[in-house]
Design a protein around this motif. Structure first.
Motif, PDB file in Angstrom:
ATOM      1  N   SER A  10      -3.375   2.017  -3.394  1.00  0.00           N
ATOM      2  CA  SER A  10      -3.832   2.364  -2.051  1.00  0.00           C
ATOM      3  C   SER A  10      -4.653   1.229  -1.456  1.00  0.00           C
ATOM      4  O   SER A  10      -5.098   0.320  -2.167  1.00  0.00           O
ATOM      5  CB  SER A  10      -4.653   3.659  -2.078  1.00  0.00           C
ATOM      6  N   ARG A  11      -4.874   1.300  -0.154  1.00  0.00           N
ATOM      7  CA  ARG A  11      -5.571   0.233   0.552  1.00  0.00           C
ATOM      8  C   ARG A  11      -7.004   0.075   0.070  1.00  0.00           C
ATOM      9  O   ARG A  11      -7.546  -1.038   0.016  1.00  0.00           O
ATOM     10  CB  ARG A  11      -5.561   0.518   2.056  1.00  0.00           C
ATOM     11  N   SER A  12      -7.648   1.175  -0.306  1.00  0.00           N
ATOM     12  CA  SER A  12      -9.037   1.130  -0.764  1.00  0.00           C
ATOM     13  C   SER A  12      -9.275   2.266  -1.741  1.00  0.00           C
ATOM     14  O   SER A  12      -8.529   3.256  -1.754  1.00  0.00           O
ATOM     15  CB  SER A  12     -10.007   1.242   0.423  1.00  0.00           C
ATOM     16  N   PRO A  13     -10.306   2.166  -2.588  1.00  0.00           N
ATOM     17  CA  PRO A  13     -10.570   3.234  -3.552  1.00  0.00           C
ATOM     18  C   PRO A  13     -10.937   4.545  -2.860  1.00  0.00           C
ATOM     19  O   PRO A  13     -11.577   4.548  -1.798  1.00  0.00           O
ATOM     20  CB  PRO A  13     -11.757   2.694  -4.374  1.00  0.00           C
ATOM     21  N   GLY A  39     -10.362  -4.827  -3.964  1.00  0.00           N
ATOM     22  CA  GLY A  39     -10.669  -3.903  -2.885  1.00  0.00           C
ATOM     23  C   GLY A  39      -9.685  -2.763  -2.764  1.00  0.00           C
ATOM     24  O   GLY A  39      -9.736  -1.995  -1.796  1.00  0.00           O
ATOM     25  N   ARG A  40      -8.770  -2.609  -3.726  1.00  0.00           N
ATOM     26  CA  ARG A  40      -7.749  -1.574  -3.674  1.00  0.00           C
ATOM     27  C   ARG A  40      -8.139  -0.363  -4.523  1.00  0.00           C
ATOM     28  O   ARG A  40      -9.011  -0.452  -5.382  1.00  0.00           O
ATOM     29  CB  ARG A  40      -6.402  -2.132  -4.141  1.00  0.00           C
ATOM     30  N   GLY A  41      -7.456   0.725  -4.275  1.00  0.00           N
ATOM     31  CA  GLY A  41      -7.621   1.913  -5.098  1.00  0.00           C
ATOM     32  C   GLY A  41      -6.318   2.221  -5.813  1.00  0.00           C
ATOM     33  O   GLY A  41      -5.284   1.608  -5.546  1.00  0.00           O
ATOM     34  N   TRP A  60      -9.856  -2.590  -8.208  1.00  0.00           N
ATOM     35  CA  TRP A  60     -11.127  -2.515  -7.484  1.00  0.00           C
ATOM     36  C   TRP A  60     -11.635  -3.905  -7.118  1.00  0.00           C
ATOM     37  O   TRP A  60     -12.236  -4.089  -6.056  1.00  0.00           O
ATOM     38  CB  TRP A  60     -12.158  -1.765  -8.320  1.00  0.00           C
ATOM     39  N   PHE A  84       0.847  -1.187   0.000  1.00  0.00           N
ATOM     40  CA  PHE A  84       0.000   0.000   0.000  1.00  0.00           C
ATOM     41  C   PHE A  84       0.889   1.246   0.000  1.00  0.00           C
ATOM     42  O   PHE A  84       1.819   1.363   0.804  1.00  0.00           O
ATOM     43  CB  PHE A  84      -0.923   0.016   1.216  1.00  0.00           C
TER      44      PHE A  84
END
Length: 407
Positions: free
Chosen positions: A237-240, A215-217, A212, A159
């Motif tokens: 990134s960890r999430s969108p 579950g990542r951004g 996506w 991340f």
């Protein structure tokens, strides 16, 4: 070493009687043998930008690099010598390349944690997933389209880390092989005047969908092409981010009047009428990335690193090495155009719509900006205008000027 003669595109050719350990090529701080495999000296700007990305990541902490398709090892060697990497894993699927890799990367053996392997990228990435091993920079310099590797490659990025990937598949994403585009990209790719940008946005769209699904951004950092290879760097990134999914959409182009329209898949609706009295069917491409192609903050920092060179504090004592002038020019082009807005027209196409058939680029940019629209010179393809203005407005303001066509 005897004084070398400078060869084509920066190659350094050793003199007669050279031993197998004499370097055949110099680039940045690296000296190495190229061997019999594929190598393009004129891809140095892509390697320079990879080193700058790595330096930027090293400034934030420990830098571990996975070079999935290392070839002769020039990128791995430069990451170790110039970017201050703490660990480099250089892999090439061809086991016959291992002796050359071992020879070329020998200077890194006492500087960092070095690992060499001859595995397919799929096997290596699957093994990293099983062992929960991740890297700050994953370099995927693929032959052909890398879509099949994207889920595993994204899993291998920490991340906040960067996936730096390339595709040498030029026919599918530029609209020249629509069936192949459906197979490899899961998207429609139609002929478009900004074909390089279309290819990059289709590539980004595939990366975004893969991220996506995990579950990542992602945040695009830079995108560029020489027309043969399409290169993308994204920060994972960890999430969108909020509304990140709005950046996936469709791009329509009318081959009759030249109009272009963009829609987000999240807010998909009917297409508006264009200027044609009897319009041909719109050529619709996508899904693709319709958001910015570049990150101004990252590009600003990369430009500063390119100008100042690596310092001990920024790169962990890495050797300072110059960035090629061609790489500086590329960075300047990307800095001047953040890629915000997917509607891009060649100046020649705009000029063909005018009675005089001639047009100057800079005055048109100024008129569009004075009218309140965004406007910039495309940093992806030369001689192209990016603007948020409706096509009618572009043509109207273009018709108020005169002069010769300025590319």
């Amino acid at each position: 070493m005897p004084s070398p003669a400078t060869g084509w595109a920066g190659a350094v050719i050793t003199g007669a009687g050279a031993t197998p350990y004499d370097p055949h090529y110099c680039e940045g701080a690296a000296q190495l043998r190229l061997g019999p495999g594929f190598f393009r000296p004129d891809s140095r700007p892509a390697r320079d930008l990879g080193v700058l990305l790595a330096r930027r990541l090293a400034a934030q902490g420990t830098l571990r690099v996975l070079d999935l398709m290392a070839g002769c090892g020039v990128r791995s060697l430069r990451y170790g010598l110039e970017a201050g990497a703490a660990a480099v894993w250089a892999n090439d699927a061809d086991p016959d390349r291992l002796p050359l890799l071992r020879l070329n990367l020998e200077p890194l053996a006492d500087r960092l944690e070095l690992r060499l392997s001859a595995l397919t990228a799929q096997k290596l990435l699957a093994d990293c997933l099983l062992r929960d091993q991740r890297f700050e920079l994953v370099d995927l310099d693929a032959f052909g389209c890398p879509t099949a590797l994207l889920p595993l490659a994204l899993e291998a990025v920490r991340f906040g880390g960067v996936l730096y990937l390339a595709s040498s598949d030029g026919r599918s994403p530029t609209g020249h092989d629509r069936v192949s585009a459906l197979r490899s990209l899961g998207a429609a790719a139609r002929a478009h005047p900004a074909s390089w940008e279309l290819a990059l946005r289709l590539q980004l769209g595939v990366v975004a969908r893969a991220a996506w699904c995990l579950g990542r951004g992602l945040q695009p950092l830079l995108n560029f092409s020489d027309g043969r290879t399409f290169r993308t760097a994204v920060q994972v990134s960890r999430s969108p981010a909020a509304l990140e999914e709005d950046q996936l959409g469709l791009l329509a182009h009318c081959h009759g009047c030249g109009d272009q329209q963009v829609q987000s898949l999240r807010r998909l609706r009917g297409w508006q009428a264009c200027r044609c009295s009897a319009p041909p069917p719109l050529a619709v491409s996508g899904p693709l990335w319709i958001g910015p192609l570049q990150d101004p903050d990252w590009l600003g920092e990369l430009s500063a690193l390119a100008t100042a060179g690596a310092t001990d504090g920024a790169s962990g004592g890495a050797a300072e090495a110059p960035v090629a002038e061609q790489s500086r020019r590329l960075l300047a082009q990307l800095v001047a155009d953040d890629g915000e807005g997917a509607r891009v027209w060649p100046m020649a196409q705009i000029a063909r719509q005018l009675p005089a058939g001639t047009l100057r680029l800079r005055p048109l940019l100024e008129r569009l900006r004075r009218a309140g629209w965004s406007a910039s010179v495309s940093g992806v393809m030369p001689g192209q205008l990016r603007s948020s203005a409706p096509w009618e407005v572009v043509l109207e303001l273009a018709a108020t000027g005169d002069g010769r066509l300025d590319r």
